[in-house]
Design an enzyme around this catalytic site. Structure first.
Site, short mmCIF file in Angstrom:
data_model
loop_
_atom_site.label_atom_id
_atom_site.label_comp_id
_atom_site.label_asym_id
_atom_site.label_seq_id
_atom_site.Cartn_x
_atom_site.Cartn_y
_atom_site.Cartn_z
N LYS A 58 0.52 -1.29 -0.14
CA LYS A 58 0.01 -0.08 -0.02
C LYS A 58 0.91 1.21 -0.06
CE LYS A 58 -3.81 -0.07 -0.20
NZ LYS A 58 -4.71 -0.63 -1.22
N SER A 275 -3.53 -12.76 3.49
CA SER A 275 -3.84 -12.31 2.44
C SER A 275 -2.90 -12.88 1.12
CB SER A 275 -4.27 -10.93 1.98
OG SER A 275 -3.26 -10.13 1.86
#
Ligand SMILES: Cc1ncc(COP(=O)(O)O)c(C=O)c1O
Length: 314
Positions: A58, A275
């Site tokens: 991110k 994830s």
């Protein structure tokens, strides 16, 4: 003598601070998965996204969002960056904000883990806690209404609607993968959260390799433990989501991911997040079906911020 935190360097501009960080964002290694999967004809590679400034995938969109907001005049010294995130985007804004001298305000549900809140506090973030029951959707609503009440105080980054999110991946993640596989990639497979990683990387790869197959991954259930992923049928659909990018959508369960967190530690020597493991589960399943190919997936972050899950599994 002044302590370093009392020294404000008035001579460094925001633009100089942004340029200073450019080399430390992205440029992550592509790691061959060779022990969990052994085939001469089908290879699997994972991009180790925690190996950059801010520690996760991110940082790419957070950096691009800030850079675009500064260059368009929407964010400047004196304004605060505001968004809703308890996860990696919030942590990325926090690292970048500290390094650039931009104050950061984040709305997050009160049940976000203590270790995340501590990281955010250490990086001097102003935390606005929202109700546990309202989840991330309520955190987004609170951030929006704070912005609407004081538009001069805040730049509202809104990662779910901000095109700078997917553009970061179109301009960096996609080209890096093409280059690192010598244009040999045949399949790209990754999960959907804000959908920026899949959309931006997928769009770029499709433009440069027409016959590539793009496979999106989703949690199998609305109530899931894959931090960072969204179950799109039951959650607010991000405005940047483009359903036409994926050639196919597949499902992964939290149990599959947890099992692979364990196996990846034991066989590949990598401590990966749930994830990341879910992305790997999708890649391994796909590899079983192919006679030949080069599969690339993303490992968005490592296991270091998932103390609770780590305690459960090990
Ligand atoms: C750990 C993790 N995995 C996956 C994702 C999904 O990436 P994207 O938001 O680009 O769809 C995120 C996003 O926050 C994440 O933090």
């Amino acid at each position: 003598m002044q302590t370093p935190d009392l020294i404000e360097n008035q001579n460094v501009t925001l633009e100089q601070n942004i340029a200073r960080l450019d080399n430390y964002i992205g440029h992550t290694p592509l790691f061959p998965i060779q022990n969990l999967h052994t085939s001469e004809q089908v290879s699997i590679f994972a991009k180790l996204e925690w190996q950059q400034f801010g520690g996760s995938v991110k940082t790419r969109p957070a950096y691009r969002i800030i850079r675009d907001a500064v260059s368009s005049g929407k964010l400047y010294k004196g304004k605060q960056l505001l968004d809703a995130s308890s996860g990696n985007t919030g942590i990325a804004y926090a690292h970048l904000g500290a390094a650039m001298g931009i104050p950061v305000t984040l709305c997050l549900p009160e049940n976000a883990s203590e270790e995340r809140k501590q990281i955010l506090r250490a990086l001097d973030v102003n935390l606005v806690l929202t109700s546990r029951s309202g989840g991330t959707d309520e955190a987004q609503e609170v951030a929006r209404s704070m912005y609407e009440r004081q538009p001069d105080k805040y730049y509202y980054a809104d990662q779910y609607s901000n095109p700078s999110n997917w553009k970061a991946h179109y301009d960096t993640t996609g080209p890096e993968i093409l280059d690192q596989t010598d244009y040999g990639i045949t399949h790209y497979i990754a999960g959907l959260g804000t959908t920026g990683t899949f959309t931006g990387t997928g769009r770029f790869l499709k433009e440069y390799k027409k016959n590539i197959r793009l496979i999106a991954l989703q949690p199998d259930l609305a109530m899931h433990g894959l931090e960072g992923w969204k179950h799109l049928e039951t959650a607010h659909t991000p405005a940047i989501y483009d359903a036409s990018v994926a050639d196919e959508v597949r499902r992964v369960s939290t149990e599959q991911a947890h099992q692979l967190v364990r196996l990846t530690a034991q066989k590949e020597g990598l401590l990966i997040s749930p994830s990341s493991a879910a992305n790997l589960a999708g890649a391994l399943e796909l590899a079983e079906e192919l006679d030949e190919g080069v599969i690339v997936t993303i490992f968005p972050d490592d296991l270091s911020k998932y103390g609770e899950i780590s305690n459960q599994l090990f």
